[in-house]
Design an enzyme around this catalytic site. Structure first.
Site, PDB file in Angstrom:
ATOM      1  CE  LYS A  89      -4.179  -1.841   0.398  1.00 18.23           C
ATOM      2  NZ  LYS A  89      -5.303  -1.570  -0.543  1.00 18.23           N
ATOM      3  CG  ASP A  94      -4.094  -0.554  -3.839  1.00 14.77           C
ATOM      4  OD1 ASP A  94      -4.462   0.438  -4.505  1.00 14.77           O
ATOM      5  OD2 ASP A  94      -4.882  -1.241  -3.156  1.00 14.77           O
ATOM      6  CD  GLU A 105      -5.611  -2.555  -6.413  1.00 18.37           C
ATOM      7  OE1 GLU A 105      -6.752  -2.591  -5.934  1.00 18.37           O
ATOM      8  OE2 GLU A 105      -4.688  -3.323  -6.053  1.00 18.37           O
ATOM      9  CG  ASP A 139     -10.006  -1.244  -6.096  1.00 17.08           C
ATOM     10  OD1 ASP A 139     -11.212  -1.549  -6.174  1.00 17.08           O
ATOM     11  OD2 ASP A 139      -9.363  -1.391  -5.045  1.00 17.08           O
ATOM     12  CE  LYS A 170     -10.693  -4.198  -3.687  1.00 13.43           C
ATOM     13  NZ  LYS A 170     -10.213  -2.970  -3.002  1.00 13.43           N
TER      14      LYS A 170
END
Length: 362
Positions: free
Chosen positions: A167, A194, A222, A247, A271
């Site tokens: 992250k 991400d 991402e 995303d 998701k």
């Protein structure tokens, strides 16, 4: 099976708090406890199915209180209806609560679980059993202090994980230094970065260029910029060979079409918690028809929601990038049965439905 045996006669939902082993920090917020809620659908024949609502407020704006309220509101739409009509029921849920995908996800999952338990089929088989090869997930390194991240990376690597999802999106300079150190210590792993919308386009380009210069193997980048900045994603995509994944830019099938039309991504991250289960299937179909790759992940979910996502992986096929790791980040497992983990490898459940039952039910 007698007519009416598959009618929904009762719906229950209750909160479930699950501590995390470390704070789950991303560019947009932090969780220390997974605030989920479980849903139970009971059919006229006595079969029960289960689902999970796990909203992440920092990403979707939803709250658990709101999800539980939405589930209560939607009960009247479902009670008395047969689960054989799950597509029509899903459409009714979406019309009634378009801004509550986590609630829809929990109810849809519970309906499908109950239906498949009544049929005696695993959910992945119900969806077609298209994937034959084993499933393997990455593992996430949240935004923590650098020492703890390096410690976690070593622990996960020792357990066999060969893809680390880092992250980023808060401090580009510090994050590049961390990537350099991780790449030096673990030259044999691949990375997913991400940003959770944390960078602007110039920061994102500088970050991915510097990360690439370390020589590490990068699978994808991402959601590098804000979800509404599709032009920025397309701009970045034209300037780096690293695949760009959308995303937060894709909550719905309509969003997926916008991303495709803008040339904003190479991959779409599915998701079920941000889209609902049936809408996720539609997004996957659109992405594949346009030639985009597929990834699947989740919010901070237990094995109940992750099990539904794994069933999608094994059922529809074509999902290359798996980010189904959040149950590994939880301090306890509130479920029995279902799929399991052996390091990064996921064992598929052969029991009907999702094969899981909460340890504690009201």
């Amino acid at each position: 099976m007698q007519p009416g045996a598959l009618a929904i006669t009762r719906i229950d939902a209750w909160p479930v708090d699950i501590p995390l082993t470390d704070p789950f920090a991303i560019a947009r917020g932090t969780l220390t406890i997974a605030e989920s809620a479980y849903v139970r659908v009971t059919l006229a024949n006595g079969v029960r199915g289960y689902g999970e609502m796990a909203p992440f407020t920092a990403l979707t704006g939803e709250t658990r209180t709101g999800s539980l309220g939405a589930a209560q509101h939607l009960r009247e739409t479902l009670l008395g209806q047969p689960v054989t009509h799950y597509r029509a029921l899903s459409a009714s849920l979406a019309c009634a609560t378009p801004e509550q995908p986590a609630a829809r996800c929990g109810l849809e999952t519970a309906m499908l679980d109950a239906f498949c338990r009544a049929l005696g089929l695993p959910l992945w088989a119900f969806w077609g059993g298209a994937r034959a090869q084993p499933a393997r997930t990455d593992v996430t390194l949240p935004i923590l202090d650098a020492g703890r991240i390096l410690e976690l990376a070593a622990q996960w690597r020792s357990r066999g994980f060969d893809t680390l999802k880092l992250k980023v999106g808060r401090d580009p300079a510090a994050e590049i230094a961390l990537v350099q150190e991780l790449a030096s210590r673990h030259p044999d792993v691949a990375f997913i970065f991400d940003a959770n919308q944390g960078y602007n386009r110039e920061q994102a380009l500088d970050f991915i260029a510097a990360a690439s210069a370390t020589g590490c193997r990068i699978r994808l980048f991402e959601q590098p910029v804000a979800r509404e900045d599709l032009a920025g994603m397309a701009w970045l995509r034209a300037r780096t060979p690293v695949p760009i994944a959308a995303d937060e830019a894709v909550f719905s099938a309509r969003d997926a079409l916008r991303v495709i039309e803008a040339g904003a991504a190479d991959i779409i991250n599915l998701k079920i918690m941000k889209s609902g289960v049936l809408e996720t299937l539609r997004i996957a179909e659109i992405a594949r028809a346009a030639g985009l790759g597929l990834m699947i992940g989740g919010m901070v979910e237990s094995r109940l929601a992750m099990g539904c996502s794994l069933a999608l992986v094994m059922g529809i096929g074509g999902i290359e990038h798996l980010d189904l790791d959040t149950p590994l980040l939880l301090a306890t497992d509130p479920l029995t049965g279902g799929y399991g983990y052996c390091g990064p490898d996921l064992s598929v459940c052969e029991a009907p439905g999702l094969g899981m039952t909460p340890r504690v039910e009201p």
